[in-house]
Design an enzyme around this catalytic site. Structure first.
Site, PDB file in Angstrom:
ATOM      1  N   ASP B  10      16.331 -33.456  25.924  1.00  0.00           N
ATOM      2  CA  ASP B  10      17.190 -32.315  25.664  1.00  0.00           C
ATOM      3  C   ASP B  10      18.067 -32.646  24.465  1.00  0.00           C
ATOM      4  O   ASP B  10      18.830 -33.609  24.506  1.00  0.00           O
ATOM      5  CB  ASP B  10      18.041 -32.053  26.916  1.00  0.00           C
ATOM      6  CG  ASP B  10      18.731 -30.705  26.857  1.00  0.00           C
ATOM      7  OD1 ASP B  10      18.449 -29.937  25.920  1.00  0.00           O
ATOM      8  OD2 ASP B  10      19.560 -30.442  27.741  1.00  0.00           O
ATOM      9  N   ASP B 105      14.761 -26.791  21.818  1.00  0.00           N
ATOM     10  CA  ASP B 105      15.481 -28.058  21.884  1.00  0.00           C
ATOM     11  C   ASP B 105      15.273 -28.820  23.186  1.00  0.00           C
ATOM     12  O   ASP B 105      16.048 -29.702  23.510  1.00  0.00           O
ATOM     13  CB  ASP B 105      16.981 -27.802  21.668  1.00  0.00           C
ATOM     14  CG  ASP B 105      17.549 -26.845  22.701  1.00  0.00           C
ATOM     15  OD1 ASP B 105      16.766 -26.161  23.373  1.00  0.00           O
ATOM     16  OD2 ASP B 105      18.775 -26.796  22.831  1.00  0.00           O
ATOM     17  N   GLU B 106      14.253 -28.484  23.933  1.00  0.00           N
ATOM     18  CA  GLU B 106      14.125 -29.061  25.259  1.00  0.00           C
ATOM     19  C   GLU B 106      12.652 -29.111  25.649  1.00  0.00           C
ATOM     20  O   GLU B 106      11.928 -28.141  25.431  1.00  0.00           O
ATOM     21  CB  GLU B 106      14.863 -28.115  26.208  1.00  0.00           C
ATOM     22  CG  GLU B 106      15.361 -28.685  27.464  1.00  0.00           C
ATOM     23  CD  GLU B 106      15.906 -27.580  28.373  1.00  0.00           C
ATOM     24  OE1 GLU B 106      15.777 -27.721  29.564  1.00  0.00           O
ATOM     25  OE2 GLU B 106      16.421 -26.560  27.873  1.00  0.00           O
TER      26      GLU B 106
END
Lengths: 368, 356
Positions: B10, B105-106
């Protein structure tokens, strides 16, 4: 900028430019076409920042050179004019007047200076000249097999490898793979391999000619590739990723080999596919002594049975495939007879034209 | 099958960190990325400095400015985020193709069998974090465990730039202390229901029998029962197939007029139908999303017995769901309709892949 043009002359070029205009861009400038007129020609450019085109367009008369960008609605407008003589004139505020007979339109444009150009790297690595017809043939034979979405970026394009005077091209979506190799008249000194985005390929194939005498120049750069045609230049980014090692999935040895009439097979598959459900186009293909049987079933919807005579003297075998993958390749094979080569019902199979090893199609079965 | 090794990566305050990286003037300062208060923007991301003021994502930027008048507002620059995201994604793929991105983003990774043949998932997570920093100058937090549920919770444990490992022998203690709201599948409504049943932590959840949980929560009951025992078999699924299809619209003016609301929803239902048809999908779960003028957002879902695709049918259920909201009483600024629970595509389920 001020010029006079025949409607047909400019419309052809504008329509090519239209392919390259960005759709759904947030940058208004990218929905515009760049017009640049020097003393001899009008140049039209369009880009979506991944691919760009610059088209040389002959017009009747350039009264005043200059440049501007005009929204793409000019294409629709010019298409609708019924008279052939069109006048285009831009003022210093980038507002363009388009006149045809008694009609007069004003279209507000944006300054040419801000129009983004796809940067060519400083150093051109090498160039190659090849027949447009050959490039078109290679692309048409394989590009439908490329992955259509970007879930795997490296597969959302067509892979080209240039080595000496040999060219190899591959497209795959991981379920099937199409491979083409050919010799060119001239070659490259070093070795180049590029994954060219499917979007670029889709546009290029539209502008390539079937005329064997027409050539295309391909310029290799580090991160982009440029295609030069007689009256246009196309610059495309490449997909800067590794392409899978396709050689390792192309089987070299087989246990079964059948020779099948292409037309009979293609029409039987097309019919059987009508019975399969929309989602699962599963057809079961059985090979037995000199016959090929196709079965398809859709629960509560129906069943298909087809039998055709073929040349086969191997072990009986039964393999399931997605009918769409089979139909795709049968559309592009030109030979009257195809070869089907199999290892087992769980291994990749090959479909190709008889006696032609330049084009191969590898397809994975559906597990039972 | 041995124990799986799952990493959840993350990025830390991703959009805000990208902006801070690219503009030294933003570093060390409260920064939010989002639309302006005038255009009724919301906070898409905020720097850690901004979080100290109580600013969090999905809050209206208007409110963020009230909480911290000196906050610096940056317009989102998605091209930059996508660029960084693609670099990060490339790094993940150096180790495995089993990467399931959840957003820019993860992502989850299953590194049980990885290309580098590294046995320790912790070592891989560390390497990936280092590579991400070296190539993007951004930090990420990693969670490492044997299942997705624990890996995800672990990644949020020590942020920013953290690395938390939950080994199987520690899992039960770890879960026992977790607040019930952090369990996968527990949203606001379920959380409230859990609280009413006096379930506040993983330990409380573990005290309930399978039967009890199934009674309270239907099919999800079993899911919660096993999660409480550290059992989560869900696989890391690379995004081949879209899991939901939806449309939403932010209204130009907040509305309370039910006729207008119904009309907008009906239109959205038909948009969804078109998208479903384009992708040749039918779904079983229909979700209505409503955001009120105060930015409070709720979703109401219904799962039906058969697969649907038709806009008119979707609309019928959406109108039923609408009755479970405060529409008409509270002003609404956003409406959304989405479908999930697609039937697995039969044609692709047994379709074998080339062994690259």
């Amino acid at each position: 900028m001020k010029l006079k043009t025949k409607r047909t002359e400019i419309l052809d070029s504008l329509q090519i430019a239209q392919y390259f205009i960005s759709t759904g861009s947030t940058l208004p400038l990218l929905s515009n076409i760049l017009f640049e007129a020097d003393n001899d020609f009008l140049y039209l450019s369009a880009t979506d920042m991944d691919i760009s085109v610059r088209i040389k367009c002959k017009v009747d008369k350039i009264e005043q050179p200059g440049k501007t960008t005009i929204p793409k609605k000019i294409i629709a407008l010019i298409k609708e004019f019924t008279d052939d003589d069109i006048k285009i004139e831009t003022d210093k505020n980038d507002n363009t007047k388009v006149q045809c007979k008694k009609a007069s339109y004003k279209i507000n444009g944006l300054p040419a200076e801000d129009f983004p150009v796809l940067q060519l790297d400083e150093k051109k690595l090498e160039s190659i000249k090849m027949s447009q017809k050959l490039l078109k043939e290679i692309i048409s034979k394989i590009y439908y097999a490329a992955l259509k979405d970007t879930t795997k970026r490296n597969l959302n394009g067509v892979f080209f490898k240039f080595e000496g005077n040999k060219i190899e091209a591959v497209a795959t979506d991981a379920h099937r793979l199409a491979y083409y190799k050919a010799d060119m008249k001239t070659g490259v000194k070093s070795k180049f391999d590029y994954i060219i985005p499917l979007k670029t390929i889709n546009e290029i194939v539209k502008v390539l000619s079937d005329d064997d005498t027409k050539e295309i120049i391909i310029n290799f750069y580090d991160k982009v590739i440029e295609f030069q045609l007689e009256n246009m230049e196309i610059v495309s980014r490449i997909i800067d990723e590794n392409y899978p090692n396709y050689n390792q999935v192309i089987p070299k040895e087989f246990h079964m080999e059948a020779f099948v009439n292409k037309e009979e097979f293609a029409s039987a598959i097309r019919r059987a596919a009508t019975i399969t459900s929309d989602k699962s186009k599963i057809v079961i293909i059985k090979l037995d002594k000199n016959k090929l049987v196709i079965n398809a079933q859709a629960q509560d919807e129906g069943e298909a049975f087809e039998e055709i005579d073929i040349k086969y003297d191997g072990e009986p075998i039964e393999v399931s495939y997605n009918a769409a993958y089979i139909m795709d390749v049968l559309k592009v094979i030109e030979s009257d007879t195809i070869e089907i080569k199999l290892i087992s019902s769980m291994n990749p199979g090959i479909i190709k034209g008889k006696g032609n090893d330049d084009f191969l199609y590898i397809v994975m079965p559906i597990r039972k | 099958m041995g124990i799986k090794k799952i990493i959840h990566m993350d990025m830390d305050a991703f959009y805000a960190s990208v902006e801070q990286r690219d503009d030294p003037g933003l570093r060390g300062k409260p920064v939010i990325v989002g639309g302006t208060p005038q255009e009724r923007g919301v906070v898409a991301a905020c720097s850690y400095e901004a979080r100290k003021f109580g600013i969090h994502s999905a809050m209206s930027t208007a409110k963020a400015v009230v909480l911290c008048p000196s906050v610096l507002l940056v317009h989102p620059n998605f091209k930059k985020y996508e660029e960084a995201s693609s670099i990060i994604n490339k790094i993940f793929h150096e180790y495995t193709n089993l990467v399931e991105p959840l957003s820019l983003d993860e992502a989850y990774m299953d590194v049980t069998d990885n290309f580098m043949e590294i046995r320790s998932a912790t070592a891989i997570a560390k390497e990936i974090k280092e590579k991400i920093y070296a190539q993007t100058r951004l930090t990420a937090s990693a969670g490492v465990s044997y299942c997705k549920f624990l890996a995800k919770i672990a990644s949020g444990f020590k942020k920013p730039d953290g690395l938390t490992v939950v080994t199987p022998d520690k899992a039960l203690d770890f879960i026992a202390k977790l607040p019930i709201g952090s369990f996968h599948g527990v949203g606001k409504v379920t959380e409230k229901h859990m609280h009413e049943l006096n379930i506040r932590t993983g330990a409380d959840l573990r005290k309930k029998t399978l039967k009890e949980l199934e009674n309270y929560f239907g099919k999800s009951g079993a899911w919660f029962y096993y999660l409480a025992r550290g059992i989560d078999d869900s696989a890391v699924e690379p995004n081949w197939i879209r899991k939901s299809i939806g449309r939403e619209t932010t209204l130009s003016q907040d509305i309370t007029d039910m006729t207008q609301i119904r009309e907008i929803l009906e239109e959205l239902c038909f948009d969804v139908e078109r998208d479903l048809k384009n992708e040749d999908k039918k779904g079983r779960t229909i979700t209505l999303k409503v955001k009120y003028h105060d930015f409070k957002q709720i979703t109401r879902s219904i799962t039906i017995d058969s697969q649907v695709q038709a806009g008119a049918t979707i609309n019928k259920f959406i109108q039923e769901l609408l009755a479970k909201t405060d529409a008409g009483k509270k002003k609404i600024r956003l409406l959304g309709v989405s479908m999930h629970g697609f039937e697995e595509l039969k044609g692709t389920s047994g379709q074998m892949k080339l062994g690259f």
